[in-house]
Design an enzyme around this catalytic site. Structure first.
Site, PDB file in Angstrom:
ATOM      1  N   CYS A 120       0.854  -1.178   0.000  1.00  0.00           N
ATOM      2  CA  CYS A 120       0.000   0.000   0.000  1.00  0.00           C
ATOM      3  C   CYS A 120       0.892   1.229   0.000  1.00  0.00           C
ATOM      4  CB  CYS A 120      -0.928   0.018   1.217  1.00  0.00           C
ATOM      5  SG  CYS A 120      -2.344   1.114   0.942  1.00  0.00           S
ATOM      6  N   CYS A 122      -0.157   4.185   1.664  1.00  0.00           N
ATOM      7  CA  CYS A 122      -0.570   5.167   2.678  1.00  0.00           C
ATOM      8  C   CYS A 122       0.463   5.414   3.786  1.00  0.00           C
ATOM      9  CB  CYS A 122      -1.928   4.815   3.267  1.00  0.00           C
ATOM     10  SG  CYS A 122      -1.979   3.228   4.100  1.00  0.00           S
ATOM     11  N   CYS A 130      -3.922   6.058  -0.058  1.00  0.00           N
ATOM     12  CA  CYS A 130      -3.406   4.784  -0.579  1.00  0.00           C
ATOM     13  C   CYS A 130      -3.081   4.870  -2.064  1.00  0.00           C
ATOM     14  CB  CYS A 130      -4.426   3.676  -0.322  1.00  0.00           C
ATOM     15  SG  CYS A 130      -4.914   3.563   1.416  1.00  0.00           S
ATOM     16  N   LYS A 195     -12.609  -4.822   1.185  1.00  0.00           N
ATOM     17  CA  LYS A 195     -12.098  -4.017   2.296  1.00  0.00           C
ATOM     18  C   LYS A 195     -12.989  -2.790   2.451  1.00  0.00           C
ATOM     19  CE  LYS A 195      -8.116  -1.396   3.900  1.00  0.00           C
ATOM     20  NZ  LYS A 195      -6.692  -1.108   3.737  1.00  0.00           N
ATOM     21  N   ARG A 205      -3.884   2.899  12.309  1.00  0.00           N
ATOM     22  CA  ARG A 205      -3.380   4.130  11.688  1.00  0.00           C
ATOM     23  C   ARG A 205      -2.461   4.869  12.641  1.00  0.00           C
ATOM     24  NH1 ARG A 205      -8.785   5.995   8.383  1.00  0.00           N
ATOM     25  NH2 ARG A 205      -8.852   4.114   7.091  1.00  0.00           N
ATOM     26  N   ARG A 217     -11.185   7.659   3.316  1.00  0.00           N
ATOM     27  CA  ARG A 217     -10.894   6.653   2.284  1.00  0.00           C
ATOM     28  C   ARG A 217     -12.166   6.152   1.583  1.00  0.00           C
ATOM     29  NH1 ARG A 217      -5.701   6.447   3.696  1.00  0.00           N
ATOM     30  NH2 ARG A 217      -4.902   5.389   5.548  1.00  0.00           N
ATOM     31  N   GLU A 233     -16.678  -7.014  -6.178  1.00  0.00           N
ATOM     32  CA  GLU A 233     -15.256  -6.721  -5.956  1.00  0.00           C
ATOM     33  C   GLU A 233     -14.436  -8.009  -5.968  1.00  0.00           C
ATOM     34  OE1 GLU A 233     -13.091  -4.466  -5.628  1.00  0.00           O
ATOM     35  OE2 GLU A 233     -14.091  -2.567  -5.225  1.00  0.00           O
ATOM     36  N   LYS A 248     -12.251  -7.728   5.142  1.00  0.00           N
ATOM     37  CA  LYS A 248     -11.704  -6.871   6.187  1.00  0.00           C
ATOM     38  C   LYS A 248     -12.581  -5.661   6.411  1.00  0.00           C
ATOM     39  CE  LYS A 248      -7.768  -3.924   6.975  1.00  0.00           C
ATOM     40  NZ  LYS A 248      -6.672  -3.227   6.411  1.00  0.00           N
ATOM     41  N   SER A 274      -7.336  -3.979  13.885  1.00  0.00           N
ATOM     42  CA  SER A 274      -6.829  -3.333  15.092  1.00  0.00           C
ATOM     43  C   SER A 274      -7.923  -2.890  16.069  1.00  0.00           C
ATOM     44  CB  SER A 274      -5.954  -2.146  14.703  1.00  0.00           C
ATOM     45  OG  SER A 274      -6.681  -1.213  13.924  1.00  0.00           O
TER      46      SER A 274
HETATM   47  C1  PBG Z   1      -3.243   0.100   4.693  1.00  0.00           C
HETATM   48  C2  PBG Z   1      -3.870  -0.784   5.703  1.00  0.00           C
HETATM   49  C3  PBG Z   1      -4.754  -0.465   6.743  1.00  0.00           C
HETATM   50  C4  PBG Z   1      -4.945  -1.639   7.479  1.00  0.00           C
HETATM   51  C5  PBG Z   1      -4.207  -2.633   6.848  1.00  0.00           C
HETATM   52  N1  PBG Z   1      -3.564  -2.086   5.744  1.00  0.00           N
HETATM   53  C6  PBG Z   1      -5.344   0.831   7.164  1.00  0.00           C
HETATM   54  C7  PBG Z   1      -6.283   1.542   6.272  1.00  0.00           C
HETATM   55  O1  PBG Z   1      -6.713   1.056   5.223  1.00  0.00           O
HETATM   56  O2  PBG Z   1      -6.571   2.666   6.631  1.00  0.00           O
HETATM   57  C8  PBG Z   1      -5.774  -1.772   8.724  1.00  0.00           C
HETATM   58  C9  PBG Z   1      -5.393  -2.897   9.610  1.00  0.00           C
HETATM   59  C10 PBG Z   1      -5.961  -2.845  10.983  1.00  0.00           C
HETATM   60  O3  PBG Z   1      -6.767  -1.962  11.342  1.00  0.00           O
HETATM   61  O4  PBG Z   1      -5.614  -3.728  11.764  1.00  0.00           O
HETATM   62  N2  PBG Z   1      -4.056   0.543   3.682  1.00  0.00           N
END
Ligand code: PBG
Length: 324
Positions: A120, A122, A130, A195, A205, A217, A233, A248, A274
């Site tokens: 990614c 970001c 991203c 996602k 983040r 996003r 998707e 996710k 997270s």
């Molecule tokens: C990067 C990414 C993110 C996560 C995994 N890869 C953050 C986002 O999309 O903002 C989140 C993982 C998590 O919250 O554990 N794009």
């Protein structure tokens, strides 16, 4: 005599019978452990928003991967916090960035450990999006080449699998073509296929220093209200060459996991993100829930919903609990 009724409790009467009739099993070998790699040496610093998880320099990422390996966890997912950020996110495909270093180091110390890299921009862009920003918008097509180059640099470092999480359209095809064209036909792609634009990413983040500096996003990640769109998707990513399909977040999206499982024949991965982790940790720290039982219940629920594997910050704890 009244008509006898069927008694389901007969099959719950002892641990022995419960073990025999159990439908879903959670194992350490279902788990993938995320690692956050930072520049430097000998760094192992707890991440305040993800207790029990660490910012690790590449050498210490190897030690953590060793721990995972010893616990029976088959794979790690590496995220990087780079030395520098710019508009394009060029540290993302820099062979000397922490992620590339960590991939090389883990693969050389533990050749059997599956190393998956998050692809990614970001964490690497100054604006925290991203993809590339053009006239205040996230531009799809000019982002694809950079994302594919990032995946290529991870493959060159030795990654077994790349996991694009940007949600740009067409990225799986571009990554597949780039890898194949450069001799990496054997590197697989785990697509963050469905996602969602989720509030559950907050602690990540913070940990990855990847919050968008303007806007959000929602023009690239999916609307949490949609499920048919997830199938569209996923179908696109299957067509473009994805090997594993990720959903996710996981906990609020168990229906999506089930639909993806029922509609496609590729393996499914759930990302126990997270925010899901942090909520459990906070509640457990207050004595409101039994951490071990609740985590095992949550992850078992994800498997019951149909996932084959789970990315989770609880992985080391879970592996330990399951061994007892
Ligand atoms: C990067 C990414 C993110 C996560 C995994 N890869 C953050 C986002 O999309 O903002 C989140 C993982 C998590 O919250 O554990 N794009």
């Amino acid at each position: 005599m009244t008509k006898p009724f069927y008694r389901p409790r007969r099959l719950r009467a002892s641990a022995a019978i419960r073990n025999l009739v159990r439908e879903t099993e959670l194992n350490a070998c279902d788990l993938i452990f995320p690692l956050f790699v930072v520049p430097g040496k000998k760094i192992k610093k707890e991440i305040p928003s993800l207790v029990g998880n660490y910012h690790l320099s590449p050498d210490m990422a190897v030690e953590m991967a060793r721990e995972a390996d010893a616990a029976g966890i088959p794979g790690v997912l590496v995220f990087g916090l780079p030395e520098y950020k710019d508009e394009q996110g060029s540290s993302a495909w820099d062979a000397q960035s922490p992620v590339q270093q960590a991939i090389r180091a883990i693969k050389s110390a533990l050749p059997g450990m599956l190393v998956i890299s998050d692809v990614c921009l970001c964490q690497y862009t100054s604006h925290g999006h991203c993809g590339l920003v053009k006239d205040g918008r996230i531009d799809n097509d000019s982002s694809l080449r950079l994302i594919a180059n990032t995946a290529l640099s991870h493959a060159e470092a030795g990654a077994d699998m790349v996991a694009p999480s940007d949600m740009m359209d067409g990225r799986i095809r571009m990554i597949r073509e780039t890898l194949d064209g450069r001799g990496f036909a054997e590197v697989s792609i785990m697509s963050y296929a469905a996602k969602y634009a989720s509030a559950f990413y907050g602690p990540f983040r913070d940990a990855a220093n990847s919050a968008p500096q303007f806007g959000d996003r929602r023009t690239y990640q999916m609307d949490p209200a949609n499920s048919r769109e997830a199938l569209r998707e996923v179908a696109l990513d299957v067509e473009e060459g994805a090997d594993i399909l990720m959903v996710k977040p996981a906990l609020a999206y168990l229906d999506i996991i089930r639909k993806v499982k029922d509609n496609f024949d590729l393996p499914v991965c759930a990302y126990n993100v997270s925010g899901e982790f942090a909520m459990v940790k906070a509640a457990a720290a207050q004595g409101l829930v039994d951490e071990e039982r609740i985590v095992l219940e949550i992850l078992t629920g994800m498997k019951r919903a149909g996932t084959d594997m789970i990315i989770t910050y609880h992985a080391l704890d879970v592996a330990r609990w399951l061994r007892q």
